[in-house]
Design a protein around this motif. Structure first.
Motif, PDB file in Angstrom:
ATOM      1  N   UNK A 173       0.744  -1.349   0.105  1.00 34.99           N
ATOM      2  CA  UNK A 173       0.000  -0.088  -0.025  1.00 34.99           C
ATOM      3  C   UNK A 173       0.894   1.336   0.030  1.00 34.99           C
ATOM      4  N   UNK A 174       1.781   1.292   0.837  1.00 36.03           N
ATOM      5  CA  UNK A 174       2.812   2.471   0.786  1.00 36.03           C
ATOM      6  C   UNK A 174       3.570   2.450  -0.620  1.00 36.03           C
ATOM      7  N   UNK A 175       3.887   1.395  -0.932  1.00 35.40           N
ATOM      8  CA  UNK A 175       4.336   1.423  -2.560  1.00 35.40           C
ATOM      9  C   UNK A 175       3.557   2.142  -3.469  1.00 35.40           C
ATOM     10  N   UNK A 176       2.520   1.885  -3.366  1.00 38.39           N
ATOM     11  CA  UNK A 176       1.415   2.449  -4.336  1.00 38.39           C
ATOM     12  C   UNK A 176       1.092   3.711  -4.123  1.00 38.39           C
ATOM     13  N   UNK A 233       2.836  10.514  -3.335  1.00 38.00           N
ATOM     14  CA  UNK A 233       3.766  11.400  -2.587  1.00 38.00           C
ATOM     15  C   UNK A 233       4.666  10.530  -2.089  1.00 38.00           C
ATOM     16  N   UNK A 234       6.080  10.830  -2.543  1.00 37.60           N
ATOM     17  CA  UNK A 234       7.333  10.300  -2.559  1.00 37.60           C
ATOM     18  C   UNK A 234       7.598   9.907  -1.271  1.00 37.60           C
ATOM     19  N   UNK A 235       7.314  10.546  -0.060  1.00 41.31           N
ATOM     20  CA  UNK A 235       7.812  10.460   1.279  1.00 41.31           C
ATOM     21  C   UNK A 235       7.086   9.115   1.800  1.00 41.31           C
ATOM     22  N   UNK A 271      10.684   1.951  -4.054  1.00 40.41           N
ATOM     23  CA  UNK A 271      11.716   2.340  -4.717  1.00 40.41           C
ATOM     24  C   UNK A 271      11.643   3.227  -5.840  1.00 40.41           C
ATOM     25  N   UNK A 272      10.812   2.721  -6.965  1.00 45.84           N
ATOM     26  CA  UNK A 272      10.469   3.530  -8.047  1.00 45.84           C
ATOM     27  C   UNK A 272       9.698   4.811  -7.661  1.00 45.84           C
ATOM     28  N   UNK A 290      11.267   8.535  -8.523  1.00 44.24           N
ATOM     29  CA  UNK A 290      10.588   9.249  -9.336  1.00 44.24           C
ATOM     30  C   UNK A 290      10.103  10.704  -8.644  1.00 44.24           C
ATOM     31  N   UNK A 291       9.866  10.727  -7.447  1.00 43.43           N
ATOM     32  CA  UNK A 291       9.574  11.850  -6.795  1.00 43.43           C
ATOM     33  C   UNK A 291      11.070  12.600  -6.602  1.00 43.43           C
ATOM     34  N   UNK A 292      11.839  12.055  -6.161  1.00 44.29           N
ATOM     35  CA  UNK A 292      13.286  12.533  -6.156  1.00 44.29           C
ATOM     36  C   UNK A 292      13.987  13.170  -7.104  1.00 44.29           C
ATOM     37  N   UNK A 293      13.684  12.414  -8.465  1.00 36.10           N
ATOM     38  CA  UNK A 293      13.943  13.132  -9.812  1.00 36.10           C
ATOM     39  C   UNK A 293      13.290  14.302 -10.013  1.00 36.10           C
ATOM     40  N   UNK A 294      11.970  14.306  -9.717  1.00 37.14           N
ATOM     41  CA  UNK A 294      11.170  15.606  -9.768  1.00 37.14           C
ATOM     42  C   UNK A 294      11.575  16.781  -8.918  1.00 37.14           C
ATOM     43  N   UNK A 295      11.820  16.435  -7.637  1.00 38.49           N
ATOM     44  CA  UNK A 295      12.648  17.566  -7.071  1.00 38.49           C
ATOM     45  C   UNK A 295      13.787  18.138  -7.404  1.00 38.49           C
TER      46      UNK A 295
END
Length: 125
Positions: A39-42, A47-49, A100-101, A105-110
């Protein structure tokens, strides 16, 4: 009396017999950890956190399932939880990968947001 012959079948050595001195299975815990990691992965794509929560939960479920399945195969753990343990480990693996993915993805956006214009979009000021 007390003499056993080799031909005599012992009830605890029968195929699929459950030993009374084996550890209880932890299938419910492994399954819950795996589902929580999934669930947290989905949700990590929204929200990347949350990917930072899903990754350790999924990995914990995966490691616990791997160790418990080895004990079940060895006959030292109750095998009635084998199927649920396997499903919990699978859910944990998928959840860890999604976390992980999603976090990447959120890290890349930031990072893209804060890099100067030739390398990213910049702050837009």
């Amino acid at each position: 009396m007390g003499v056993m012959y080799e031909e005599e079948e012992l009830p605890w050595e029968e195929d699929r017999a459950i030993r009374r001195d084996c550890e209880p299975h932890r299938a419910k815990l492994v399954s819950n950890l795996g589902v929580a990691g999934l669930l947290f992965g989905v949700v990590s794509f929204c929200g990347g956190a949350t990917g930072l929560l899903g990754l350790p939960l999924g990995l914990t479920a995966l490691v616990m399932a791997h160790r418990d399945l080895a004990k079940i195969r060895a006959g030292t753990m109750d095998r009635r939880g084998e199927k649920r343990t396997r499903r919990g480990g699978d859910a944990g693996l998928v959840g860890a990968l999604l976390s992980l993915v999603g976090a990447a993805a959120w890290a890349a956006l930031v990072v893209d947001r804060f890099l100067p214009p030739p390398y990213g979009s910049g702050l837009g000021w």
